[in-house]
Scaffold this motif. Structure first.
Motif, mmCIF file in Angstrom:
data_model
loop_
_atom_site.group_PDB
_atom_site.id
_atom_site.type_symbol
_atom_site.label_atom_id
_atom_site.label_comp_id
_atom_site.label_asym_id
_atom_site.label_seq_id
_atom_site.Cartn_x
_atom_site.Cartn_y
_atom_site.Cartn_z
ATOM 1 N N LYS A 171 0.826 -1.204 0.000
ATOM 2 C CA LYS A 171 0.000 0.000 0.000
ATOM 3 C C LYS A 171 0.868 1.266 0.000
ATOM 4 O O LYS A 171 0.446 2.300 -0.517
ATOM 5 C CB LYS A 171 -0.948 -0.004 1.193
ATOM 6 C CG LYS A 171 -2.085 -1.010 1.062
ATOM 7 C CD LYS A 171 -3.051 -0.939 2.235
ATOM 8 C CE LYS A 171 -4.223 -1.889 2.034
ATOM 9 N NZ LYS A 171 -5.169 -1.849 3.180
ATOM 10 N N VAL A 172 2.056 1.171 0.565
ATOM 11 C CA VAL A 172 2.966 2.326 0.532
ATOM 12 C C VAL A 172 3.414 2.602 -0.898
ATOM 13 O O VAL A 172 3.428 3.758 -1.340
ATOM 14 C CB VAL A 172 4.189 2.086 1.442
ATOM 15 C CG1 VAL A 172 5.256 3.144 1.193
ATOM 16 C CG2 VAL A 172 3.781 2.137 2.898
ATOM 17 N N ASN A 173 3.774 1.550 -1.642
ATOM 18 C CA ASN A 173 4.151 1.731 -3.051
ATOM 19 C C ASN A 173 3.036 2.409 -3.833
ATOM 20 O O ASN A 173 3.285 3.322 -4.627
ATOM 21 C CB ASN A 173 4.449 0.381 -3.704
ATOM 22 C CG ASN A 173 5.655 -0.321 -3.117
ATOM 23 O OD1 ASN A 173 5.576 -1.482 -2.736
ATOM 24 N ND2 ASN A 173 6.785 0.370 -3.049
ATOM 25 N N MET A 174 1.818 1.961 -3.618
ATOM 26 C CA MET A 174 0.690 2.507 -4.356
ATOM 27 C C MET A 174 0.374 3.934 -3.915
ATOM 28 O O MET A 174 0.022 4.788 -4.739
ATOM 29 C CB MET A 174 -0.536 1.616 -4.182
ATOM 30 C CG MET A 174 -0.356 0.197 -4.727
ATOM 31 S SD MET A 174 0.214 0.157 -6.447
ATOM 32 C CE MET A 174 -1.150 0.957 -7.280
ATOM 33 N N ASP A 175 0.537 4.213 -2.627
ATOM 34 C CA ASP A 175 0.289 5.574 -2.155
ATOM 35 C C ASP A 175 1.350 6.531 -2.681
ATOM 36 O O ASP A 175 1.070 7.674 -3.051
ATOM 37 C CB ASP A 175 0.271 5.604 -0.624
ATOM 38 C CG ASP A 175 -0.253 6.924 -0.080
ATOM 39 O OD1 ASP A 175 -1.335 7.358 -0.525
ATOM 40 O OD2 ASP A 175 0.421 7.531 0.770
ATOM 41 N N MET A 176 2.584 6.051 -2.747
ATOM 42 C CA MET A 176 3.674 6.883 -3.243
ATOM 43 C C MET A 176 3.429 7.301 -4.689
ATOM 44 O O MET A 176 3.545 8.490 -5.035
ATOM 45 C CB MET A 176 5.001 6.131 -3.131
ATOM 46 C CG MET A 176 6.199 6.954 -3.570
ATOM 47 S SD MET A 176 7.744 5.999 -3.566
ATOM 48 C CE MET A 176 7.865 5.551 -1.854
ATOM 49 N N VAL A 177 3.076 6.344 -5.545
ATOM 50 C CA VAL A 177 2.873 6.683 -6.945
ATOM 51 C C VAL A 177 1.594 7.489 -7.134
ATOM 52 O O VAL A 177 1.517 8.361 -8.002
ATOM 53 C CB VAL A 177 2.893 5.403 -7.823
ATOM 54 C CG1 VAL A 177 1.600 4.607 -7.695
ATOM 55 C CG2 VAL A 177 3.188 5.749 -9.274
ATOM 56 N N ARG A 178 0.590 7.234 -6.294
ATOM 57 C CA ARG A 178 -0.642 8.030 -6.373
ATOM 58 C C ARG A 178 -0.368 9.490 -6.039
ATOM 59 O O ARG A 178 -0.789 10.408 -6.761
ATOM 60 C CB ARG A 178 -1.690 7.467 -5.402
ATOM 61 C CG ARG A 178 -2.969 8.309 -5.331
ATOM 62 C CD ARG A 178 -3.829 7.923 -4.140
ATOM 63 N NE ARG A 178 -3.183 8.215 -2.866
ATOM 64 C CZ ARG A 178 -3.168 9.424 -2.293
ATOM 65 N NH1 ARG A 178 -3.736 10.468 -2.910
ATOM 66 N NH2 ARG A 178 -2.579 9.609 -1.129
ATOM 67 N N CYS A 179 0.359 9.700 -4.956
ATOM 68 C CA CYS A 179 0.670 11.065 -4.521
ATOM 69 C C CYS A 179 1.519 11.804 -5.550
ATOM 70 O O CYS A 179 1.244 12.970 -5.880
ATOM 71 C CB CYS A 179 1.405 11.033 -3.184
ATOM 72 S SG CYS A 179 0.444 10.381 -1.810
ATOM 73 N N ALA A 180 2.561 11.133 -6.039
ATOM 74 C CA ALA A 180 3.454 11.767 -7.011
ATOM 75 C C ALA A 180 2.701 12.079 -8.303
ATOM 76 O O ALA A 180 2.885 13.147 -8.898
ATOM 77 C CB ALA A 180 4.647 10.865 -7.287
ATOM 78 N N HIS A 181 1.853 11.157 -8.726
ATOM 79 C CA HIS A 181 1.072 11.381 -9.944
ATOM 80 C C HIS A 181 0.160 12.591 -9.785
ATOM 81 O O HIS A 181 0.052 13.438 -10.691
ATOM 82 C CB HIS A 181 0.250 10.136 -10.273
ATOM 83 C CG HIS A 181 -0.436 10.201 -11.606
ATOM 84 N ND1 HIS A 181 -1.577 10.942 -11.812
ATOM 85 C CD2 HIS A 181 -0.134 9.628 -12.799
ATOM 86 C CE1 HIS A 181 -1.962 10.815 -13.075
ATOM 87 N NE2 HIS A 181 -1.101 10.026 -13.694
ATOM 88 N N GLN A 182 -0.462 12.698 -8.630
ATOM 89 C CA GLN A 182 -1.360 13.823 -8.362
ATOM 90 C C GLN A 182 -0.611 15.146 -8.413
ATOM 91 O O GLN A 182 -1.065 16.119 -9.039
ATOM 92 C CB GLN A 182 -2.020 13.626 -6.996
ATOM 93 C CG GLN A 182 -3.160 14.569 -6.694
ATOM 94 C CD GLN A 182 -3.806 14.241 -5.351
ATOM 95 O OE1 GLN A 182 -3.303 14.614 -4.280
ATOM 96 N NE2 GLN A 182 -4.897 13.510 -5.411
ATOM 97 N N ARG A 183 0.553 15.181 -7.806
ATOM 98 C CA ARG A 183 1.357 16.402 -7.801
ATOM 99 C C ARG A 183 1.909 16.717 -9.190
ATOM 100 O O ARG A 183 1.873 17.865 -9.646
ATOM 101 C CB ARG A 183 2.518 16.252 -6.806
ATOM 102 C CG ARG A 183 2.098 16.244 -5.338
ATOM 103 C CD ARG A 183 1.782 17.664 -4.849
ATOM 104 N NE ARG A 183 2.897 18.564 -5.102
ATOM 105 C CZ ARG A 183 3.949 18.707 -4.279
ATOM 106 N NH1 ARG A 183 4.025 17.980 -3.163
ATOM 107 N NH2 ARG A 183 4.913 19.564 -4.557
#
Length: 499
Positions: free
Chosen positions: A268-280
């Motif tokens: 879930k950390v991997n997925m949250d990391m890419v989600r956050c970076a993609h959003q930014r």
């Protein structure tokens, strides 16, 4: 699979003498089983020329043609958006193979295995300003009256002279045909033979795809990995369903976001990391409104952490990433500046890399740049020359509970001012839209819990991954101790922090 081969070393794994290109072409010409068409567009009939030159071509070639004019090409094969493309190659293979079957099956189909070789190529133009690359493929029957099989490859031609590129193209085409006819039962040897009588200084092969009944047991993801492992390419890409993707077509004109990790398993950390970076990243003015290509990168160094590649572990990671809809990049670019150089080859749009705090600290460690004359400054000059930026995910210290961010991490010595400069210029950015509820998750901890049959691991990975792990017995899960319909396969140890 063998260990990684240096790009300048021989790719051979057996001790049998290698045939010259002439010998290969002649052996094919003297094989009464093979008969077919050569259709080549763009760099002349460089492959067919070898077969005419060595003699006996009448026993092999039913037709040799080249449709240079776009209107002529469209009239034969139909319209397409790009002429040097997979789409055009496929239409050439399908059209010419159909004609061979229609025209020749009645007279010789019972004793002949038909084939079509096709290529569409852009060799170096007069000004030297174009991308020098090409698509090559073979559609063939293994035996008379068999079903069709197919092999596609994409090459980048690295010679600086047009004549040398044409020569290299002819050689790799002969190699492809020879391996198709005589090594099709050993796909890994086929790949090794593609650069016989060439070198990786002249040709790069960045995509291969096998299909058809002869290759029903071939996993193209493994073949993509093999390309990188052999040094035939620096990287390979495949999609969520395992389909191989050609980098220049997939990445062309897109902003790119990369997360590097072990993904053993994806958490879930991997997925949250890419989600956050993609959003930014997607909100940046230069990127807003554009489709961002998202890549989850696994390096060869990571895959070789245990000494040699464990294919079951590699496929487990790939399957888990596919289950959450992610595209996988396998690369031999441990240094980030080399990864950046690879990506900027294919796009002029912005590029973003997301990483954890511990990976950022490693990025500023000078020991990784001792091989560069200019050290860390040279590496960072290459890394940040283009429009590349980093998005850094925070780390919660497991002992103190302190959240480590760009504001409080310590970059030692002379690198501190460089670090602050990059932060102030927004080349290094803090991810602040993270989910605090997943910061306690670490890959190594997840693997430990899986091996100990501690069911709490299931809450640390996406639901799709948890189901796949249990159903397919991945990463050391032992179903017999928990439930009858689940299990798992051991894998190497993961990283404490996503990198």
């Amino acid at each position: 699979m063998p260990s990684v081969t240096n790009r300048n070393e021989s790719l051979a794994t057996d001790e049998s003498p290698k045939l010259s290109t002439n010998q290969k072409a002649l052996k094919i010409n003297l094989d009464p089983l093979r008969y077919g068409t050569f259709a080549e567009i763009g760099a002349g009939q460089e492959v067919a020329r070898w077969f005419f030159k060595v003699g006996g071509a009448a026993g092999t070639i039913s037709k040799s043609m080249s449709a240079y004019d776009m209107a002529v090409s469209d009239a034969i094969y139909g319209r397409c958006k790009r002429y040097v493309s997979r789409e055009r190659l496929q239409s050439m293979l399908d059209h010419e193979h159909r004609l061979n079957i229609e025209r020749l099956r009645a007279s010789r189909g019972g004793s002949t295995a038909f084939f079509v070789f096709a290529d569409t190529v852009a060799a170096r133009n007069y000004s030297g300003t174009n991308e020098c690359h090409g698509w090559l493929g073979v559609k063939f029957q293994t035996h008379p009256l068999d079903g069709d099989n197919q092999i596609l490859i994409h090459v980048r031609m690295l010679d600086h002279e047009n004549s040398l590129q044409q020569e290299a193209l002819g050689i790799v085409g002969v190699n492809l045909l020879y391996s198709t006819f005589f090594l099709h039962h050993k796909p890994h040897l086929m790949l090794e033979s593609l650069l016989d009588n060439l070198s990786t200084q002249r040709i790069e092969i960045d995509m291969v795809e096998f299909s058809g009944i002869e290759f029903r047991h071939v996993d193209n993801r493994v073949m993509s990995l093999k390309l990188v492992q052999l040094g035939l390419s620096g990287a390979a890409i495949f999609g969520p369903a395992g389909e191989v993707l050609q980098p220049s077509e997939f990445l062309r004109k897109h902003p790119i976001l990369v997360e590097r990790g072990s993904f053993r398993p994806v958490t879930k950390v991997n997925m949250d990391m890419v989600r956050c970076a993609h959003q930014r990243f997607a909100a940046e003015p230069e990127v807003k409104g554009k489709e961002v290509v998202q890549l989850m990168e696994i390096t060869m160094r990571n895959l070789l952490a245990a000494g040699e590649i464990d294919l079951s572990d590699f496929l487990a990671r790939a399957d888990a990433l596919g289950a959450v809809g992610q595209t996988v990049l396998i690369s031999d670019y441990f240094e980030y500046y080399r990864l950046a150089a690879y990506l900027t080859r294919y796009t002029e749009e912005p590029i973003a890399v997301t990483m954890g705090v511990s990976s950022l600290l490693d990025l500023f460690n000078e020991r990784y740049y001792t091989g560069l004359e200019g050290g860390i400054l040279e590496a960072f000059g290459k890394l940040f020359t283009k429009d590349l930026r980093l998005y850094v995910y925070p780390l919660r210290d497991r002992t103190t509970g302190v959240l480590q961010t760009l504001e409080n991490i310590e970059i030692p010595g002379a690198q501190h001012n460089l670090f602050r400069h990059l932060v102030e210029r927004s080349r290094i950015n803090q991810i602040d839209n993270f989910d605090p509820n997943v910061l306690h998750i670490f890959s190594r901890d997840v693997l430990k819990r899986i091996s100990e049959n501690d069911a709490s691991w299931e809450d640390m990975v996406p639901l799709e991954v948890a189901e796949m792990v249990k159903q397919r017995q991945l990463f050391g899960y032992r179903a017999s101790d928990i439930q009858e319909d689940s299990s798992f396969v051991p894998a190497a140890q993961g990283n404490m922090n996503p990198v």
